[in-house]
Design an enzyme around this catalytic site. Structure first.
Site, PDB file in Angstrom:
ATOM      1  N   THR A   1      31.080  54.989  54.949  1.00  0.00           N
ATOM      2  CA  THR A   1      32.208  54.748  54.037  1.00  0.00           C
ATOM      3  C   THR A   1      33.176  53.754  54.673  1.00  0.00           C
ATOM      4  O   THR A   1      33.358  53.768  55.899  1.00  0.00           O
ATOM      5  CB  THR A   1      32.926  56.093  53.774  1.00  0.00           C
ATOM      6  OG1 THR A   1      32.020  56.972  53.116  1.00  0.00           O
ATOM      7  CG2 THR A   1      34.156  55.915  52.885  1.00  0.00           C
TER       8      THR A   1
ATOM      9  N   ASP B   1      27.109  52.926  59.435  1.00  0.00           N
ATOM     10  CA  ASP B   1      28.515  53.173  59.115  1.00  0.00           C
ATOM     11  C   ASP B   1      29.415  52.379  60.060  1.00  0.00           C
ATOM     12  O   ASP B   1      28.992  51.952  61.137  1.00  0.00           O
ATOM     13  CB  ASP B   1      28.812  54.679  59.250  1.00  0.00           C
ATOM     14  CG  ASP B   1      30.102  55.092  58.544  1.00  0.00           C
ATOM     15  OD1 ASP B   1      30.786  54.231  57.963  1.00  0.00           O
ATOM     16  OD2 ASP B   1      30.417  56.296  58.574  1.00  0.00           O
TER      17      ASP B   1
ATOM     18  N   ALA C   1      33.385  52.062  62.067  1.00  0.00           N
ATOM     19  CA  ALA C   1      34.171  52.923  62.970  1.00  0.00           C
ATOM     20  C   ALA C   1      35.582  52.358  63.054  1.00  0.00           C
ATOM     21  O   ALA C   1      35.809  51.169  62.812  1.00  0.00           O
ATOM     22  CB  ALA C   1      33.542  52.948  64.358  1.00  0.00           C
ATOM     23  N   ASP C   2      36.517  53.225  63.394  1.00  0.00           N
ATOM     24  CA  ASP C   2      37.893  52.766  63.639  1.00  0.00           C
ATOM     25  C   ASP C   2      38.063  52.332  65.085  1.00  0.00           C
ATOM     26  O   ASP C   2      38.825  51.413  65.374  1.00  0.00           O
ATOM     27  CB  ASP C   2      38.877  53.882  63.277  1.00  0.00           C
ATOM     28  CG  ASP C   2      38.762  54.227  61.801  1.00  0.00           C
ATOM     29  OD1 ASP C   2      38.906  53.314  60.974  1.00  0.00           O
ATOM     30  OD2 ASP C   2      38.476  55.388  61.479  1.00  0.00           O
TER      31      ASP C   2
ATOM     32  N   LYS D   1      36.482  57.973  63.922  1.00  0.00           N
ATOM     33  CA  LYS D   1      36.169  57.651  62.533  1.00  0.00           C
ATOM     34  C   LYS D   1      37.047  58.500  61.619  1.00  0.00           C
ATOM     35  O   LYS D   1      37.623  59.481  62.038  1.00  0.00           O
ATOM     36  CB  LYS D   1      34.688  57.935  62.253  1.00  0.00           C
ATOM     37  CG  LYS D   1      33.763  56.954  62.950  1.00  0.00           C
ATOM     38  CD  LYS D   1      32.293  57.134  62.550  1.00  0.00           C
ATOM     39  CE  LYS D   1      32.067  57.251  61.090  1.00  0.00           C
ATOM     40  NZ  LYS D   1      32.612  56.143  60.296  1.00  0.00           N
ATOM     41  N   GLY D   2      37.103  58.067  60.371  1.00  0.00           N
ATOM     42  CA  GLY D   2      37.842  58.855  59.394  1.00  0.00           C
ATOM     43  C   GLY D   2      39.059  58.160  58.830  1.00  0.00           C
ATOM     44  O   GLY D   2      39.800  58.743  58.052  1.00  0.00           O
TER      45      GLY D   2
ATOM     46  N   GLY E   1      39.040  56.143  56.599  1.00  0.00           N
ATOM     47  CA  GLY E   1      38.840  56.188  55.142  1.00  0.00           C
ATOM     48  C   GLY E   1      38.787  57.610  54.604  1.00  0.00           C
ATOM     49  O   GLY E   1      38.561  57.820  53.411  1.00  0.00           O
TER      50      GLY E   1
ATOM     51  N   GLU F   1      30.641  62.053  56.788  1.00  0.00           N
ATOM     52  CA  GLU F   1      30.035  61.057  57.697  1.00  0.00           C
ATOM     53  C   GLU F   1      29.346  61.763  58.864  1.00  0.00           C
ATOM     54  O   GLU F   1      28.231  61.408  59.246  1.00  0.00           O
ATOM     55  CB  GLU F   1      31.113  60.106  58.221  1.00  0.00           C
ATOM     56  CG  GLU F   1      31.641  59.173  57.141  1.00  0.00           C
ATOM     57  CD  GLU F   1      32.833  58.337  57.566  1.00  0.00           C
ATOM     58  OE1 GLU F   1      33.115  57.349  56.875  1.00  0.00           O
ATOM     59  OE2 GLU F   1      33.490  58.659  58.571  1.00  0.00           O
TER      60      GLU F   1
ATOM     61  N   LYS G   1      37.361  46.592  66.983  1.00  0.00           N
ATOM     62  CA  LYS G   1      37.145  48.052  67.068  1.00  0.00           C
ATOM     63  C   LYS G   1      36.677  48.502  68.448  1.00  0.00           C
ATOM     64  O   LYS G   1      36.659  49.699  68.737  1.00  0.00           O
ATOM     65  CB  LYS G   1      36.097  48.488  66.024  1.00  0.00           C
ATOM     66  CG  LYS G   1      36.353  48.023  64.602  1.00  0.00           C
ATOM     67  CD  LYS G   1      37.567  48.689  64.022  1.00  0.00           C
ATOM     68  CE  LYS G   1      37.848  48.319  62.587  1.00  0.00           C
ATOM     69  NZ  LYS G   1      36.879  48.753  61.619  1.00  0.00           N
TER      70      LYS G   1
HETATM   71  C1  5RP Z   1      35.831  56.064  56.936  1.00  0.00           C
HETATM   72  C2  5RP Z   1      35.463  55.585  58.285  1.00  0.00           C
HETATM   73  C3  5RP Z   1      35.236  54.118  58.444  1.00  0.00           C
HETATM   74  O1  5RP Z   1      33.987  53.917  59.007  1.00  0.00           O
HETATM   75  C4  5RP Z   1      36.281  53.528  59.326  1.00  0.00           C
HETATM   76  O2  5RP Z   1      37.549  53.878  58.816  1.00  0.00           O
HETATM   77  C5  5RP Z   1      36.144  52.000  59.410  1.00  0.00           C
HETATM   78  O3  5RP Z   1      36.510  51.441  58.202  1.00  0.00           O
HETATM   79  P1  5RP Z   1      36.437  49.886  57.914  1.00  0.00           P
HETATM   80  O4  5RP Z   1      34.986  49.529  57.909  1.00  0.00           O
HETATM   81  O5  5RP Z   1      37.082  49.747  56.564  1.00  0.00           O
HETATM   82  O6  5RP Z   1      37.198  49.169  58.991  1.00  0.00           O
HETATM   83  O7  5RP Z   1      35.346  56.306  59.236  1.00  0.00           O
HETATM   84  O8  5RP Z   1      36.110  57.430  56.929  1.00  0.00           O
END
Ligand code: 5RP
Length: 222
Positions: free
Chosen positions: A27, A80, A82-83, A93-94, A96, A102, A120
């Site tokens: 996500t 996926d 990551a933050d 993560k999280g 979003g 996830e 990141k």
């Molecule tokens: C969502 C997540 C995303 O993977 C994380 O926030 C990275 O988001 P983005 O790709 O928009 O930078 O953990 O819950």
């Protein structure tokens, strides 16, 4: 290269890891680019398991079949964003808000391919506010527990009310933590009553990181 171009580049590169079968899909904005790339090769796969309602909608809008995790045995690959991610492939993560699903979909997959732009990559987790999904009645108690650890915890809001996740729970975001031992941290916080999922992914870490840089996509392996 802009940050969005880096995200697109890693999303394109991640498609190489999709050989067929069912794909686990994350996500966020980077995962969204991956979904758009996956749509171009959708004939190659049998469907996808989504880590959020938003991802399920985007997959469906591309005509990709979304399957219930309970109806499939497991996936070869989960892709996926990551933050934050370290060189050990521990992640926060999280951002979003989809961390619980996830972690579940990642756990059901043999390989976690993390796709991220270079901003990141960090030495130590904790500069990004750590998301934690909590049972609503436990929110303030969990926030006090983080305060006792030296963190500052805030309830995530949407239009002045607590944001409710896809699972009907609340989110707490915690700053001021130095997460020097992500494995121990994840294990401990996961035990707190009322915590559904902590956004540290160390027990459940990535196996491959496709990092978008100004020089192109770098494949980091552990
Ligand atoms: C969502 C997540 C995303 O993977 C994380 O926030 C990275 O988001 P983005 O790709 O928009 O930078 O953990 O819950």
């Amino acid at each position: 290269m802009t940050q969005d171009e880096m995200k697109q580049a890693v999303a394109r590169a991640a498609v190489e890891y999709v050989k067929g079968g069912i794909v686990g899909v994350g996500t966020g904005s980077t995962a969204n680019y991956f979904i758009d790339e996956l749509a171009k090769v959708k004939g190659r796969i049998d469907g996808a398991v989504a880590s959020s309602e938003a991802t399920a909608s985007r997959l469906k809008s591309h005509g990709i079949q979304v399957l219930d995790l309970n109806s499939v045995g497991g996936m070869d690959v989960y892709v996926d964003g990551a933050d934050e991610i370290t060189r050990n492939f521990h992640m926060i993560k999280g951002g979003g808000g989809a961390l619980t699903r996830e972690k579940i979909v990642a756990a059901a997959s043999r390989k976690f391919v993390c796709i991220a732009d270079e901003s990141k990559l960090v030495r130590r987790l904790g500069a990004y506010p750590l998301p934690v999904e909590v049972i609503p009645m436990a929110a303030h108690r969990v926030m006090r527990q983080f305060a006792a650890m030296g963190g500052q915890a805030k309830l995530r809001l949407r239009y002045d009310s607590p944001l409710v996740t896809d699972n009907g729970q609340y989110l707490v975001d915690v700053t001021g933590l130095q997460i020097s031992d992500p494995l121990a941290f994840e294990s401990e916080v996961n035990q707190w009553p009322g915590v559904v999922t902590v956004g540290v992914f160390a027990l459940q870490k990535a196996q491959i990181c496709l990092l978008g840089t100004a020089d192109g996509v770098k494949t980091l392996t552990f």
